[in-house]
Write a protein that holds these residues in place. Sequence first.
Motif, PDB file in Angstrom:
ATOM      1  N   ARG A   1      14.948   6.184  -6.465  1.00  0.00           N
ATOM      2  CA  ARG A   1      15.343   6.537  -5.168  1.00  0.00           C
ATOM      3  C   ARG A   1      16.463   7.520  -5.033  1.00  0.00           C
ATOM      4  NH1 ARG A   1      16.815   2.605  -0.249  1.00  0.00           N
ATOM      5  NH2 ARG A   1      17.376   3.970   1.391  1.00  0.00           N
ATOM      6  N   GLY A   2      16.010   8.775  -4.670  1.00  0.00           N
ATOM      7  CA  GLY A   2      17.445  10.014  -4.783  1.00  0.00           C
ATOM      8  C   GLY A   2      17.717   9.993  -6.287  1.00  0.00           C
ATOM      9  N   ASP A   3      18.988   9.847  -6.421  1.00  0.00           N
ATOM     10  CA  ASP A   3      19.660   9.915  -8.156  1.00  0.00           C
ATOM     11  C   ASP A   3      19.555   8.661  -8.688  1.00  0.00           C
ATOM     12  OD1 ASP A   3      19.728  12.717  -7.578  1.00  0.00           O
ATOM     13  OD2 ASP A   3      21.878  12.353  -6.904  1.00  0.00           O
TER      14      ASP A   3
ATOM     15  N   ALA B   1      15.272  -3.834  -5.478  1.00  0.00           N
ATOM     16  CA  ALA B   1      16.695  -3.314  -5.602  1.00  0.00           C
ATOM     17  C   ALA B   1      16.923  -1.798  -4.931  1.00  0.00           C
ATOM     18  CB  ALA B   1      16.853  -3.258  -7.275  1.00  0.00           C
ATOM     19  N   ALA B   2      15.551  -1.113  -5.138  1.00  0.00           N
ATOM     20  CA  ALA B   2      15.636  -0.010  -4.436  1.00  0.00           C
ATOM     21  C   ALA B   2      15.487   0.410  -2.899  1.00  0.00           C
ATOM     22  CB  ALA B   2      14.430   1.005  -5.002  1.00  0.00           C
ATOM     23  N   GLY B   3      15.503  -0.957  -2.313  1.00  0.00           N
ATOM     24  CA  GLY B   3      15.907  -1.010  -0.757  1.00  0.00           C
ATOM     25  C   GLY B   3      14.215  -1.168   0.051  1.00  0.00           C
ATOM     26  N   LEU B   4      13.262  -1.799  -0.879  1.00  0.00           N
ATOM     27  CA  LEU B   4      12.212  -1.755  -0.395  1.00  0.00           C
ATOM     28  C   LEU B   4      11.662  -3.183  -0.274  1.00  0.00           C
ATOM     29  CD1 LEU B   4       9.967   0.933  -1.997  1.00  0.00           C
ATOM     30  CD2 LEU B   4      10.275   0.672   0.294  1.00  0.00           C
TER      31      LEU B   4
ATOM     32  N   THR C   1       0.782  -1.186   0.035  1.00  0.00           N
ATOM     33  CA  THR C   1      -0.070  -0.196   0.058  1.00  0.00           C
ATOM     34  C   THR C   1       1.083   1.162   0.099  1.00  0.00           C
ATOM     35  OG1 THR C   1      -1.707  -1.018   1.176  1.00  0.00           O
ATOM     36  CG2 THR C   1      -1.921   1.269   1.053  1.00  0.00           C
ATOM     37  N   PRO C   2       0.980   1.889  -1.085  1.00  0.00           N
ATOM     38  CA  PRO C   2       1.826   3.205  -1.114  1.00  0.00           C
ATOM     39  C   PRO C   2       1.315   4.232  -0.135  1.00  0.00           C
ATOM     40  CG  PRO C   2       1.007   2.443  -3.367  1.00  0.00           C
ATOM     41  CD  PRO C   2       0.133   1.739  -2.435  1.00  0.00           C
ATOM     42  N   HIS C   3       2.268   4.823   0.576  1.00  0.00           N
ATOM     43  CA  HIS C   3       1.831   5.950   1.323  1.00  0.00           C
ATOM     44  C   HIS C   3       1.273   7.199   0.693  1.00  0.00           C
ATOM     45  CE1 HIS C   3       4.521   9.702   1.796  1.00  0.00           C
ATOM     46  NE2 HIS C   3       5.404   8.640   1.054  1.00  0.00           N
TER      47      HIS C   3
ATOM     48  N   ALA D   1      10.549  13.342  -1.322  1.00  0.00           N
ATOM     49  CA  ALA D   1      11.257  13.552  -0.244  1.00  0.00           C
ATOM     50  C   ALA D   1      12.467  12.562   0.004  1.00  0.00           C
ATOM     51  CB  ALA D   1      10.284  13.542   1.070  1.00  0.00           C
ATOM     52  N   GLU D   2      13.383  13.007   0.643  1.00  0.00           N
ATOM     53  CA  GLU D   2      14.777  11.911   0.603  1.00  0.00           C
ATOM     54  C   GLU D   2      14.248  10.570   1.148  1.00  0.00           C
ATOM     55  OE1 GLU D   2      17.762  13.599   3.028  1.00  0.00           O
ATOM     56  OE2 GLU D   2      18.106  15.311   2.003  1.00  0.00           O
ATOM     57  N   ASP D   3      13.230  10.619   1.872  1.00  0.00           N
ATOM     58  CA  ASP D   3      12.805   9.232   2.581  1.00  0.00           C
ATOM     59  C   ASP D   3      11.772   8.630   1.527  1.00  0.00           C
ATOM     60  OD1 ASP D   3      10.848  10.653   3.041  1.00  0.00           O
ATOM     61  OD2 ASP D   3      10.397  10.084   4.945  1.00  0.00           O
ATOM     62  N   GLU D   4      11.435   8.819   0.272  1.00  0.00           N
ATOM     63  CA  GLU D   4      10.649   8.393  -0.760  1.00  0.00           C
ATOM     64  C   GLU D   4      11.185   7.643  -1.946  1.00  0.00           C
ATOM     65  OE1 GLU D   4       6.667  11.236   0.457  1.00  0.00           O
ATOM     66  OE2 GLU D   4       8.161  11.934  -1.297  1.00  0.00           O
ATOM     67  N   VAL D   5      10.720   6.576  -2.175  1.00  0.00           N
ATOM     68  CA  VAL D   5      10.706   5.765  -3.522  1.00  0.00           C
ATOM     69  C   VAL D   5       9.767   6.084  -4.313  1.00  0.00           C
ATOM     70  CG1 VAL D   5      11.219   3.362  -4.769  1.00  0.00           C
ATOM     71  CG2 VAL D   5      12.454   4.225  -2.546  1.00  0.00           C
TER      72      VAL D   5
END
Length: 199
Positions: A118-120, A191-194, A31-33, A68-72
């Motif tokens: 995620r980020g760059d 791969a993106a850390g989720l 469930t996406p935030h 934001a920095e904490d978002e993928v």
Amino acid sequence: MTTLAPDPAVRLVLGSASPRRLDLLAQAGITPHAVRPPEIDETPRKAETPLDYVRRIAREKIAAIQVAEDEVVLCADTTVALGRRILGKPADEASARAMLSLLAGRRHRVITAVTVRRGDRVWERAVTTAVAVKPLTDAEIEAYIGTDDWRGKAGSYAIQGPFGAHIPWINGSFTGVVGLPLTETLGLLTAAGLAGGPR
């Protein structure tokens, strides 16, 4: 594919207004935030192939979303391809009728490009599925047009809706035809850390 270590503080943003993509993520327990559909021009370029088109649109969607920095962020684009011809979303009943007539009795491809950022860092994958449509009578096409299920659908149909009765065969990803190939998408999110239950 380089994989980042899972971070429980990272949150998932879905960059799509498609309820089908939201439903597919729910099937995987995700469930996406937040849901933030981007506004971009999805007009195909001259001589652009269907594969190049969906890859470009998915990339442009993800680039258009502020995170934001904490978002993928996860974006996808799906198109129906008949040879090199791109069959996008129909403008009206007449264009839907024309697309369905083209697809009747033939095989075509459904291509979905998925992009995760995620980020760059960006991860992407394109999944192609071959789909066969049985020969359709004018009455069958008109009956489907009357359902309104074609509205907003690439190629004027949804395989998970009433039109699924006219599709005897596919080779590839069913969820990719719906709009989000789940196996490949989960691989990109991992791969993106989720990994371990993206939110």
